[in-house]
Motif scaffolding. Structure first.
Motif, mmCIF file in Angstrom:
data_model
loop_
_atom_site.group_PDB
_atom_site.id
_atom_site.type_symbol
_atom_site.label_atom_id
_atom_site.label_comp_id
_atom_site.label_asym_id
_atom_site.label_seq_id
_atom_site.Cartn_x
_atom_site.Cartn_y
_atom_site.Cartn_z
ATOM 1 N N THR A 142 0.838 -1.199 0.000
ATOM 2 C CA THR A 142 0.000 0.000 0.000
ATOM 3 C C THR A 142 0.873 1.249 0.000
ATOM 4 O O THR A 142 2.046 1.215 0.360
ATOM 5 C CB THR A 142 -0.940 0.041 1.220
ATOM 6 O OG1 THR A 142 -0.147 0.061 2.415
ATOM 7 C CG2 THR A 142 -1.880 -1.163 1.232
ATOM 8 N N LEU A 143 0.241 2.353 -0.393
ATOM 9 C CA LEU A 143 0.872 3.675 -0.351
ATOM 10 C C LEU A 143 -0.210 4.666 0.073
ATOM 11 O O LEU A 143 -1.303 4.683 -0.517
ATOM 12 C CB LEU A 143 1.438 4.043 -1.715
ATOM 13 C CG LEU A 143 2.201 5.361 -1.819
ATOM 14 C CD1 LEU A 143 3.454 5.331 -0.959
ATOM 15 C CD2 LEU A 143 2.577 5.647 -3.270
ATOM 16 N N ASP A 144 0.069 5.462 1.085
ATOM 17 C CA ASP A 144 -0.965 6.333 1.647
ATOM 18 C C ASP A 144 -1.160 7.609 0.822
ATOM 19 O O ASP A 144 -0.436 7.864 -0.133
ATOM 20 C CB ASP A 144 -0.653 6.670 3.113
ATOM 21 C CG ASP A 144 0.629 7.485 3.281
ATOM 22 O OD1 ASP A 144 1.355 7.683 2.271
ATOM 23 O OD2 ASP A 144 0.901 7.920 4.413
ATOM 24 N N LYS A 145 -2.213 8.356 1.247
ATOM 25 C CA LYS A 145 -2.540 9.703 0.751
ATOM 26 C C LYS A 145 -3.024 9.731 -0.697
ATOM 27 O O LYS A 145 -2.913 10.758 -1.384
ATOM 28 C CB LYS A 145 -1.351 10.644 0.923
ATOM 29 C CG LYS A 145 -0.944 10.834 2.396
ATOM 30 C CD LYS A 145 0.195 11.808 2.545
ATOM 31 C CE LYS A 145 0.496 12.100 3.994
ATOM 32 N NZ LYS A 145 0.946 10.919 4.756
ATOM 33 N N ASN A 146 -3.577 8.635 -1.175
ATOM 34 C CA ASN A 146 -4.093 8.625 -2.539
ATOM 35 C C ASN A 146 -5.215 9.647 -2.702
ATOM 36 O O ASN A 146 -6.104 9.773 -1.856
ATOM 37 C CB ASN A 146 -4.611 7.223 -2.889
ATOM 38 C CG ASN A 146 -5.020 7.103 -4.347
ATOM 39 O OD1 ASN A 146 -4.440 7.737 -5.220
ATOM 40 N ND2 ASN A 146 -6.028 6.289 -4.608
ATOM 41 N N ASN A 190 -0.522 5.643 -6.814
ATOM 42 C CA ASN A 190 -1.462 6.638 -6.309
ATOM 43 C C ASN A 190 -1.268 7.942 -7.071
ATOM 44 O O ASN A 190 -0.216 8.181 -7.658
ATOM 45 C CB ASN A 190 -1.235 6.919 -4.822
ATOM 46 C CG ASN A 190 -1.626 5.733 -3.946
ATOM 47 O OD1 ASN A 190 -2.179 4.747 -4.424
ATOM 48 N ND2 ASN A 190 -1.331 5.851 -2.661
ATOM 49 N N THR A 191 -2.280 8.810 -6.978
ATOM 50 C CA THR A 191 -2.162 10.147 -7.539
ATOM 51 C C THR A 191 -2.523 11.165 -6.462
ATOM 52 O O THR A 191 -3.547 11.024 -5.779
ATOM 53 C CB THR A 191 -3.088 10.325 -8.752
ATOM 54 O OG1 THR A 191 -2.731 9.374 -9.761
ATOM 55 C CG2 THR A 191 -2.958 11.733 -9.328
ATOM 56 N N VAL A 192 -1.679 12.150 -6.294
ATOM 57 C CA VAL A 192 -1.997 13.275 -5.415
ATOM 58 C C VAL A 192 -2.037 14.536 -6.264
ATOM 59 O O VAL A 192 -1.361 14.645 -7.294
ATOM 60 C CB VAL A 192 -0.967 13.422 -4.277
ATOM 61 C CG1 VAL A 192 -1.034 12.226 -3.341
ATOM 62 C CG2 VAL A 192 0.436 13.610 -4.805
ATOM 63 N N TYR A 193 -2.862 15.488 -5.815
ATOM 64 C CA TYR A 193 -3.093 16.698 -6.596
ATOM 65 C C TYR A 193 -2.444 17.892 -5.904
ATOM 66 O O TYR A 193 -2.423 18.000 -4.677
ATOM 67 C CB TYR A 193 -4.590 16.925 -6.776
ATOM 68 C CG TYR A 193 -5.261 15.740 -7.433
ATOM 69 C CD1 TYR A 193 -5.073 15.472 -8.778
ATOM 70 C CD2 TYR A 193 -6.052 14.870 -6.684
ATOM 71 C CE1 TYR A 193 -5.670 14.375 -9.383
ATOM 72 C CE2 TYR A 193 -6.649 13.768 -7.272
ATOM 73 C CZ TYR A 193 -6.454 13.520 -8.618
ATOM 74 O OH TYR A 193 -7.028 12.434 -9.203
ATOM 75 N N VAL A 233 5.419 16.789 1.563
ATOM 76 C CA VAL A 233 4.469 15.777 2.037
ATOM 77 C C VAL A 233 5.186 14.461 2.256
ATOM 78 O O VAL A 233 5.957 14.003 1.404
ATOM 79 C CB VAL A 233 3.313 15.602 1.023
ATOM 80 C CG1 VAL A 233 2.314 14.570 1.533
ATOM 81 C CG2 VAL A 233 2.620 16.935 0.798
ATOM 82 N N LYS A 234 4.924 13.851 3.375
ATOM 83 C CA LYS A 234 5.523 12.558 3.721
ATOM 84 C C LYS A 234 4.597 11.438 3.259
ATOM 85 O O LYS A 234 3.420 11.393 3.625
ATOM 86 C CB LYS A 234 5.749 12.476 5.221
ATOM 87 C CG LYS A 234 6.369 11.167 5.677
ATOM 88 C CD LYS A 234 6.547 11.155 7.198
ATOM 89 C CE LYS A 234 7.116 9.830 7.685
ATOM 90 N NZ LYS A 234 7.267 9.807 9.164
ATOM 91 N N PHE A 235 5.143 10.556 2.448
ATOM 92 C CA PHE A 235 4.407 9.393 1.960
ATOM 93 C C PHE A 235 5.008 8.132 2.576
ATOM 94 O O PHE A 235 6.236 8.011 2.695
ATOM 95 C CB PHE A 235 4.477 9.303 0.439
ATOM 96 C CG PHE A 235 3.800 10.446 -0.261
ATOM 97 C CD1 PHE A 235 2.442 10.408 -0.522
ATOM 98 C CD2 PHE A 235 4.517 11.571 -0.638
ATOM 99 C CE1 PHE A 235 1.811 11.463 -1.176
ATOM 100 C CE2 PHE A 235 3.903 12.626 -1.275
ATOM 101 C CZ PHE A 235 2.546 12.574 -1.546
ATOM 102 N N THR A 236 4.142 7.203 2.933
ATOM 103 C CA THR A 236 4.598 5.966 3.570
ATOM 104 C C THR A 236 4.071 4.762 2.801
ATOM 105 O O THR A 236 2.859 4.637 2.563
ATOM 106 C CB THR A 236 4.128 5.885 5.028
ATOM 107 O OG1 THR A 236 4.696 6.974 5.757
ATOM 108 C CG2 THR A 236 4.583 4.576 5.669
ATOM 109 N N GLY A 286 7.178 -2.904 8.453
ATOM 110 C CA GLY A 286 6.911 -3.046 7.019
ATOM 111 C C GLY A 286 6.788 -1.734 6.291
ATOM 112 O O GLY A 286 6.268 -1.698 5.170
ATOM 113 N N ASN A 287 7.275 -0.630 6.904
ATOM 114 C CA ASN A 287 7.070 0.694 6.325
ATOM 115 C C ASN A 287 8.361 1.303 5.794
ATOM 116 O O ASN A 287 9.448 1.069 6.326
ATOM 117 C CB ASN A 287 6.468 1.635 7.369
ATOM 118 C CG ASN A 287 5.090 1.186 7.820
ATOM 119 O OD1 ASN A 287 4.353 0.557 7.057
ATOM 120 N ND2 ASN A 287 4.745 1.496 9.059
ATOM 121 N N LEU A 288 8.219 2.121 4.758
ATOM 122 C CA LEU A 288 9.302 2.945 4.234
ATOM 123 C C LEU A 288 8.679 4.273 3.831
ATOM 124 O O LEU A 288 7.698 4.301 3.092
ATOM 125 C CB LEU A 288 9.979 2.301 3.032
ATOM 126 C CG LEU A 288 11.169 3.080 2.442
ATOM 127 C CD1 LEU A 288 12.367 3.003 3.378
ATOM 128 C CD2 LEU A 288 11.549 2.538 1.063
#
Length: 655
Positions: free
Chosen positions: A449-453, A534-537, A463-466, A503-505
């Motif tokens: 998974t990847l957050d903040k989609n 993911n896509t962030v705007y 922005v920090k993505f995990t 399990g995070n990076l």
């Protein structure tokens, strides 16, 4: 013999009398190489002294010289329409027939220069050659105006004779065959009509006398005298076999069966017969009868095109160890040197299931076939290559069953692409063979998974993505990529590393455009590769201002700019720049307790991201007005940011 090589006894005599003529042996390996011929060669001759192969190239008016590997070492040019070739018994001279020039030339095989020429008479067109008893015999003419002639090389001044056919009426220049090791015999073939005979001439007296003649179907493709001087093996006509006839009476001795009409034939010093067939079905083009006519031949498929015809394209090396074959046509001629031509070539097939489940048994089967069948129990070695063993892991030895079949089971420990290679080492009668097949073995799908989609952020936000990776086997590494919108910014690796104990990076990205972020897991032996995108705007940065006002004052809860109606105010906008980007300017007026639209329009940005719009005309005074600058995804000229609205700026015209 038709192979026209330096006889073994003569070769040894030359070798021991002159150390300078010794040639290093060629490395043991089959080779296939393109060779520069204009089209099919008319004749091929092997020079055992220098380990060279000569090819006549009538369309290129030259003779091409190659070594035993197929590398061209010389080209002898200026040989107009060159046809048949013949090598002297001592290997020092190559004779070439030039029908278009009405002559035969002698070429030095060491320096590749012309040594002599023998004019044969106007319109004689010599095209076929054979050496016998000190004379160079040649077939000459065209159609029914053809005959047998000779150049007497023993005379102090070589003389030419044309009328030596001994009463036979040739329909075309005869193909000629002789063997310096077995003097007194000249064989002649007529290849142009069905009723043409094979003619055996006795040349002992110096003048050819017909010893035997018999019609065998005409249209002969090629022939070769056997090393013992007792027989001739003929390719063609029209039957699927090579036929051997006694030279004494031309009675049939035996046949060597092939699946289609043979085109050319050669016999090694030990009597091994080799031939090529046209092979229109692409099932095998080169046949070697290493066990004589009683055993099946060794078959090789050297080319997937039809084999050449109407020429001599097959020759043994001087010692009979190698077999040289030409294939192809036009500009695609290939030279093949077979290092172990007497061995039976095996065909090995391996069949494994297309898919399988990891850690569960699967069956691999196959077959090893050969012209000379291999017995049950013949050992095969098996290697498995997978993600755990990229260089291959031996699975030991398996054995052939009856009919050349084999099968074995295996439990693949790793998923992904798994290759099973089966190899046969070969033996004294068979060449080595190997084949492989690949199985796609199942792997589990990991959690990734990847957050903040689909989140939206301000221009320039850090922005920090995990990324989170669930259970895997051995690989705990992931990559995080950022791909900003716009063709001018490439997809870029922003972080690569091993996930932590949870399990995070994580990685922090400076956002200035809409961005696709991807986390990639390359997979391992038990878990599939996976990518999540993911896509962030990202908004644009917008600031607006008004110039031309004479004062500002807070009213109705906002800061208003007061402008004399005689003054044309300038509405100023600064926005994040992108080529051909436009800002959308929106004007509103306040009436009856609500803001109402006055108008909108798009205005281009300068390279500094600035846009100044001047309001002109005669305005109405004491009306509350406002404007704002906007970026609209796509309609503002690009799609690299998300739609963004600037702050309202308020103003009033006064008298």
């Amino acid at each position: 013999m038709r192979m026209r090589t330096l006889p073994a006894a003569t070769a040894l005599a030359v070798l021991f009398s002159s150390a300078a003529l010794a040639v290093a042996p060629v490395a043991s390996a089959d080779t296939t190489k393109p060779i520069a011929l204009s089209d099919w060669a008319d004749d091929t001759v092997v020079d055992g002294t220098h380990q060279h192969v000569f090819f006549s190239d009538p369309y290129g008016n030259r003779v091409v010289v190659a070594d035993y590997r197929g590398d061209v070492v010389a080209t002898i040019a200026g040989l107009t329409g060159v046809r048949d070739l013949e090598l002297s018994p001592d290997g020092s001279t190559l004779y070439a027939a030039l029908p278009d020039a009405d002559k035969i030339v002698a070429i030095d095989t060491e320096y590749f220069t012309q040594r002599a020429e023998y004019p044969t008479g106007e319109n004689s067109e010599p095209s076929r050659l054979a050496l016998a008893d000190g004379k160079l015999y040649f077939g000459w003419g065209r159609d029914w105006d053809s005959g047998l002639g000779a150049v007497d090389l023993t005379a102090e001044t070589p003389t030419v004779s044309l009328d030596l056919a001994a009463g036979h009426d040739w329909s075309d220049p005869p193909k000629l065959y002789a063997d310096p090791d077995n003097p007194g015999t000249l064989l002649a073939l007529d290849d142009s009509i069905s009723s043409a005979p094979i003619v055996v001439y006795d040349t002992t007296s110096g003048t050819p006398v017909i010893r035997a003649s018999a019609e065998k179907g005409g249209f002969y493709k090629d022939a070769v005298l056997t090393p013992d001087g007792q027989s001739v093996v003929v390719a063609g006509p029209g039957n699927n076999a090579l036929t051997e006839y006694r030279l004494s009476d031309l009675e049939q001795v035996r046949t060597y069966p092939v699946p289609s009409e043979p085109q050319t034939v050669s016999v090694a010093p030990d009597g091994t017969v080799a031939a090529t067939v046209l092979d229109t079905d692409d099932t095998g083009d080169t046949y070697v009868f290493s066990g004589g006519a009683a055993q099946p031949p060794s078959v090789r498929n050297l080319s997937h095109s039809w084999m050449p015809f109407n020429g001599h394209y097959l020759s043994w090396s001087h010692d009979g160890a190698k077999l040289f074959v030409l294939s192809g046509s036009g500009a695609n001629i290939e030279f093949h040197a077979l290092d172990e031509p007497r061995k039976y070539a095996g065909t090995l097939t391996v069949s494994a299931p297309a898919t399988a489940t990891r850690a569960k048994s699967l069956t691999v089967s196959g077959k090893l076939t050969s012209g000379l069948a291999l017995p049950a129990g013949t050992p095969l070695t098996v290697t498995r290559t997978d993600m755990e063993s990229p260089k291959g892991k031996s699975l030991g030895t398996k054995t052939l069953g009856t009919g050349g079949k084999f099968s074995f089971t295996d439990t693949p420990p790793a998923g992904g692409k798994v290759t099973y290679k089966v190899s046969y080492a070969g033996d004294a009668q068979h060449t080595a063979a190997s084949a492989s097949d690949t199985v796609e073995v199942s792997r589990a799908t990991p959690t990734l998974t990847l957050d903040k989609n689909r989140k939206t952020y301000a221009y320039g936000a850090d922005v920090k993505f995990t990324a989170h990776l669930g259970t895997t086997y051995k690989n705990r590494k992931v990559e995080i990529w950022a791909d900003p919108y716009g063709s001018d910014r490439p997809n870029k690796l922003v972080k690569s590393g091993t996930v932590n104990s949870n399990g995070n990076l994580s990685v922090t990205v400076d956002l200035k455009r809409d961005t696709k972020l991807s986390v990639k897991f390359a997979g391992d032996a038990r878990y599939k590769a996976k990518t999540v995108t993911n896509t962030v705007y990202t908004k644009v940065a917008i600031s607006s201002s008004i110039s031309g006002h004479y004062k500002t004052r807070t009213a109705w809860g906002q800061k208003y700019h007061y402008i004399h109606k005689s003054k044309d105010p300038v509405l100023k906008t600064t926005m994040s720049y992108y080529p051909e980007r436009k800002q959308r300017l929106q004007l509103q007026f306040h009436y009856d307790g609500a803001w109402r639209d006055w108008g909108t329009d798009y205005f281009p940005l300068g390279t500094a991201g600035k846009s100044d719009v001047t309001l002109t005309g005669t305005p109405t005074t004491n009306v509350r007005l406002r404007f704002r600058s906007e970026y609209h995804d796509t309609t503002s000229g690009d799609n690299v940011n998300t739609t963004t609205y600037g702050a309202w700026k308020y103003f009033i015209y006064t008298s």
